[in-house]
Design an enzyme around this catalytic site. Structure first.
Site, mmCIF file in Angstrom:
data_model
loop_
_atom_site.group_PDB
_atom_site.id
_atom_site.type_symbol
_atom_site.label_atom_id
_atom_site.label_comp_id
_atom_site.label_asym_id
_atom_site.label_seq_id
_atom_site.Cartn_x
_atom_site.Cartn_y
_atom_site.Cartn_z
ATOM 1 N N GLY A 77 -18.397 -37.179 44.687
ATOM 2 C CA GLY A 77 -17.863 -38.234 45.531
ATOM 3 C C GLY A 77 -17.574 -39.517 44.786
ATOM 4 O O GLY A 77 -16.953 -39.510 43.725
ATOM 5 N N ASP B 217 -6.642 -40.805 40.783
ATOM 6 C CA ASP B 217 -5.519 -41.703 41.072
ATOM 7 C C ASP B 217 -5.214 -41.714 42.568
ATOM 8 O O ASP B 217 -4.919 -42.763 43.148
ATOM 9 C CB ASP B 217 -4.280 -41.260 40.290
ATOM 10 C CG ASP B 217 -4.567 -41.093 38.810
ATOM 11 O OD1 ASP B 217 -5.349 -41.893 38.267
ATOM 12 O OD2 ASP B 217 -4.029 -40.147 38.203
ATOM 13 N N ARG C 206 0.227 -32.756 41.885
ATOM 14 C CA ARG C 206 0.865 -33.146 43.138
ATOM 15 C C ARG C 206 0.015 -34.170 43.871
ATOM 16 O O ARG C 206 -1.213 -34.079 43.895
ATOM 17 C CB ARG C 206 1.070 -31.932 44.043
ATOM 18 C CG ARG C 206 2.332 -31.126 43.741
ATOM 19 C CD ARG C 206 2.461 -29.969 44.716
ATOM 20 N NE ARG C 206 2.404 -30.411 46.111
ATOM 21 C CZ ARG C 206 2.281 -29.584 47.146
ATOM 22 N NH1 ARG C 206 2.164 -28.281 46.937
ATOM 23 N NH2 ARG C 206 2.248 -30.053 48.377
ATOM 24 N N ARG D 131 5.470 -39.904 25.644
ATOM 25 C CA ARG D 131 4.718 -38.690 25.297
ATOM 26 C C ARG D 131 4.880 -37.583 26.340
ATOM 27 O O ARG D 131 5.283 -37.831 27.485
ATOM 28 C CB ARG D 131 3.229 -39.021 25.160
ATOM 29 C CG ARG D 131 2.597 -39.529 26.446
ATOM 30 C CD ARG D 131 1.134 -39.854 26.250
ATOM 31 N NE ARG D 131 0.558 -40.429 27.468
ATOM 32 C CZ ARG D 131 -0.705 -40.288 27.830
ATOM 33 N NH1 ARG D 131 -1.535 -39.618 27.065
ATOM 34 N NH2 ARG D 131 -1.155 -40.840 28.946
#
Length: 322
Positions: A225, A252, A294, A88
């Site tokens: 957090g 991530d 990034r 995708r």
């Protein structure tokens, strides 16, 4: 070895604009084409900081080939498994105030045989006692029984199963005995069936996930957090970002940073948990300060911005309303 398994990766195009106005012709001020998928981002973040990782993922069609080309060009150690469907493409629209609008394709369906091959490869690459980090949404049409069988195979092999997903797939990971699950605020609320209005709500939900079988729960809360709940107790932390640019991939990066400390050895303890949470928060905050998806490198990470709270009154703090 930390092996990421991304069942539904993507080719991500991020467009920076001055303002999103529905129905208008909008000219982008900058465009970024990057590999996408939560597991892919974890591997990219680890690579950017010199931590060995391998990315296992399905690959199909021209977009799949471009995804793999970008990963290889970036130095990611990738193991691409050919599939019959097409990888995708996703679009992210980023505004100067940090507002993010995402348009995601559903992705291809995987056959049972393709899932088996992907699982085999992840287990082989992880080796005995390694990490299998399964992140992101399940591919369309994947039966929950197949996903549960994947989880159970990793646990039975003796590897450390880390899962960042949502809904029934998150519950199944906890029940299967995942070493670590990393939901965000909305995913926690969905899986336990109640809103998360305060840190205490998140802690109680994390304890519920642990009661189902999860070893450790790391709940990311965006600007509020993160909360960590494990055998040693509860830790709460935050890392303010003065000038946020994009939240894409921040969770991530948080997970990647957390694993670099949490996976330092077989031992667990309060000090290790605190060090892992602090590192994860620093990486996540750094990602928010960068454009597009990034991943931060050593020069981007500011560990002095992290604050860890352990006082009981901290848990009563209300979360920022959506």
């Amino acid at each position: 070895m930390i092996v990421t398994l991304t069942l539904n990766p993507s080719l991500d195009r991020t467009m920076e604009i001055t303002e999103l106005v529905r129905g208008d012709v909008i000219r982008a001020t900058a465009v970024h084409l990057e590999p996408g998928g939560k597991g892919v981002n974890v591997s990219r973040a680890l690579l950017a900081n010199g931590v060995p990782s391998r990315a296992v993922l399905p690959c199909g069609g021209d977009d799949g080939a471009e995804l793999v080309r970008l990963l290889v060009a970036a130095g990611v150690d990738v193991r691409a498994i050919p599939i019959s469907g097409r990888t995708r493409s996703n679009i992210t629209i980023a505004e100067p105030d940090g507002t993010i609008t995402k348009i995601n394709e559903p992705g291809p369906e995987l056959t049972a045989d393709e899932v088996t091959v992907l699982t085999d490869r992840a287990l082989t690459e992880a080796g005995a006692g390694g990490f299998v980090v399964l992140c992101g949404s399940a591919p369309p049409g994947l039966p929950m029984t197949d996903l549960t069988a994947l989880y159970e195979r990793v646990v039975a092999a003796g590897d450390r199963l880390v899962v960042d997903t949502s809904g029934p797939a998150l519950r199944a990971a906890a029940v299967a005995g995942a070493d670590l699950v990393k939901p965000n605020r909305d995913e926690v609320a969905e899986v336990v069936g109640r809103p998360m209005r305060s840190l205490d709500d998140v802690v109680e939900a994390a304890r519920e996930l642990r009661s189902w079988g999860a070893g450790t729960v790391l709940a990311s809360l965006g600007a509020d957090g993160a909360v960590l709940v494990d055998d040693t107790g509860v830790l709460v932390g935050s890392a303010p970002v003065p000038r946020p640019r994009s939240s894409v991939g921040a969770g991530d990066a948080l997970l990647a940073g957390f694993l670099t400390r949490w996976g330092a050895g077989p031992a667990r303890g309060r000090d290790l948990a605190a060090a892992a949470l602090a590192e994860g928060l620093a990486w996540g905050a750094a990602a928010v300060s960068l454009p597009g998806s990034r991943m931060p490198g050593p020069a981007d990470i500011r560990r002095d911005s992290v604050r860890l709270d352990t006082r009981p009154e901290d848990l009563r703090r209300l979360l920022t309303p959506h």
